[in-house]
Design an enzyme around this catalytic site. Sequence first.
Site, short mmCIF file in Angstrom:
data_model
loop_
_atom_site.label_atom_id
_atom_site.label_comp_id
_atom_site.label_asym_id
_atom_site.label_seq_id
_atom_site.Cartn_x
_atom_site.Cartn_y
_atom_site.Cartn_z
N ARG A 1 70.46 37.31 29.36
CA ARG A 1 71.13 37.34 28.06
C ARG A 1 72.44 38.11 28.22
NH1 ARG A 1 69.75 40.56 22.40
NH2 ARG A 1 71.34 39.50 21.17
N HIS A 2 73.40 37.82 27.37
CA HIS A 2 74.69 38.53 27.40
C HIS A 2 74.51 40.00 27.02
CE1 HIS A 2 74.65 38.59 23.00
NE2 HIS A 2 74.29 37.31 23.05
N HIS B 1 72.02 33.11 26.05
CA HIS B 1 71.66 33.84 24.84
C HIS B 1 70.20 34.29 24.87
CE1 HIS B 1 75.50 32.42 23.12
NE2 HIS B 1 75.24 31.34 23.82
#
Length: 612
Positions: free
Chosen positions: A367-368, A544
């Site tokens: 995930r970012h 995401h």
Amino acid sequence: MATLPPRKNPTPTKISKQHLTPLQTLLQMGFPKHRAEKALAATGHRGVQLASDWIVAHVADPTLNCDTQREYILYVCPTGALAEQLKRFWSESKELMWNRAHNYMPHITLVSFFKAPDESTEELVKALENIVNQDELPNRIELETYISPNFMGLFVKDFNAAWLENIALRYVNKLTSMGISAKPRVKSFHLTLIYQFPSNLYQQLRSMVEKLTLTSSANWELRLYSRDSRLQNAHVHQVTHAYVPREYDELELRVGDYIYIPEGACSLATDGRVEGISWLTGMSGHLPLNHTKRTAQSDSWTLHTTIQLTDNKSETLEKNEIPLTRKPPVLLANDSTDCPDGLPTTTEPLEASEPVSPSARQIFICRHGERVDFTFGAWIPYCFELNGSYVRRDLNMPKEIPSRNIQDFQNDSPLTTVGEMQASLVGEAMKSSSIKIDVAFTSPSLRCIQTLANILKGFNSNIPMKIEPGLIEWLAWYPNGIPVWMSSEELIKAGFNIDKSYDPVIKAKELPLKENAAQYYERSYELIKRIIESTVGNILIVAHAASLAACTRQLTGGRIPPAAEVTRLVQRVPYLACLTAREGLDGWQIHPPPFPPITHTSNTRFDWKVLL
């Protein structure tokens, strides 16, 4: 050395700071007494920092200076195997329909809602603790199932019911002596499973109830909760997507906040917007309903204390057992919504890495990192001057912003400084773990591109980044349409190492305008298969929170989860969460990454004026 003579006028005795009560500390900080008492009651007396944060967050709350009393309620709640069964039952029955039992956690009510002044909260807790004799705890509370065409529940057997009634009466008598009016629940002690359901669901629900094993080990505990009185006759929705107000009468939404929405308002909304009150700030305004999801009303309550009520020796006790009385943490105004209590969700040790065959392909999905809009809220008008120039207002805001249309940042937020550091640390950990990366993909969202760039920087790799629009998260979370992303040319100009020759599997114009959860998972599954087929070696993907499950669930033989579970999973995936999918003889399987996770606490914004 000469002896000092005694002072004739000794300094008057002062209260040592370390002996100040939380209320005295808040008063010394300059907060009015009624606000300090209200904040301590609303946060369960869990410390000065939390109470002061609450006051600051509620500074525009119209009820902040009102003499509005909180409402309290006393429950008996199960723990252990029975609680886990009921949790699963709640989840499965929600898939069929929402009924009023879902407004609360599984419980037996001992004392119905009663009002008490804020200054009495600690007395309420002490009174409850004093009526339970820990030497006379029963081994168990026995239940029996009751099923009818409009109600299903678990009733307490007579012997235990009389004992619970005695506790309820004794507590109400204590409250009466304090001048507080309350009514005990002294008839038909029961735990409601479901009621007010359509007749066509009767057989299915009955079958689910009959599968519950009431002989499962369980302990029970008293829990004293309180709620904002504005919650009466209101539904509670949890914010799933941030929203920045565009009109003066709109409410800012922060992910993880709870919104009080009047009962019936959702069904009457004709434009998808309703009026609600923020649990986090106490402010009201209009909001887009599709940025929220309905949740239990009790999720927004304050837990003041729990007291063990049974002594079931058959229930397995953990090594670090919770004490008889405890005050668990609550969500701070600026806590990460990825872990609502601000605490780790497990105490399990790190899993040991398994030996990996050199020929086995691996996919690393991350995930970012921390994003600016979720951290600072409405940051654009705060950071951009009228001439369009960017001003860094906080050290956790990015040093520089890529050149683009300012309003495009609205739905495509950059990373914070901490987010960039998180990503670099992960890259360094990958390098230290001797991971080999052959190809790297990223969602077109700016935060994902920045995350991948910093991971590769920490990894000391110059692999070009392949931008894949198909990696964008579930499009239901973009009610205003697909964001405007930066083009490859703009990104290269901004200094990013972009693979200009890459032809995306799913182009931006091919993304659907609308999709349900199943379609999102199918899109992600088809995409990951195409990526695997068209590449060789190990793959690094940055996307995401939902991507970790969406890209691997079907790949590893799992089922597509219902929409509610998709949202639940997302809330358990923190920034820079990573997992590994590894190809073996039995196909692809999920494994922990060969490096530790990254965890950090919240940090309240410092206002130097408090020291004046």
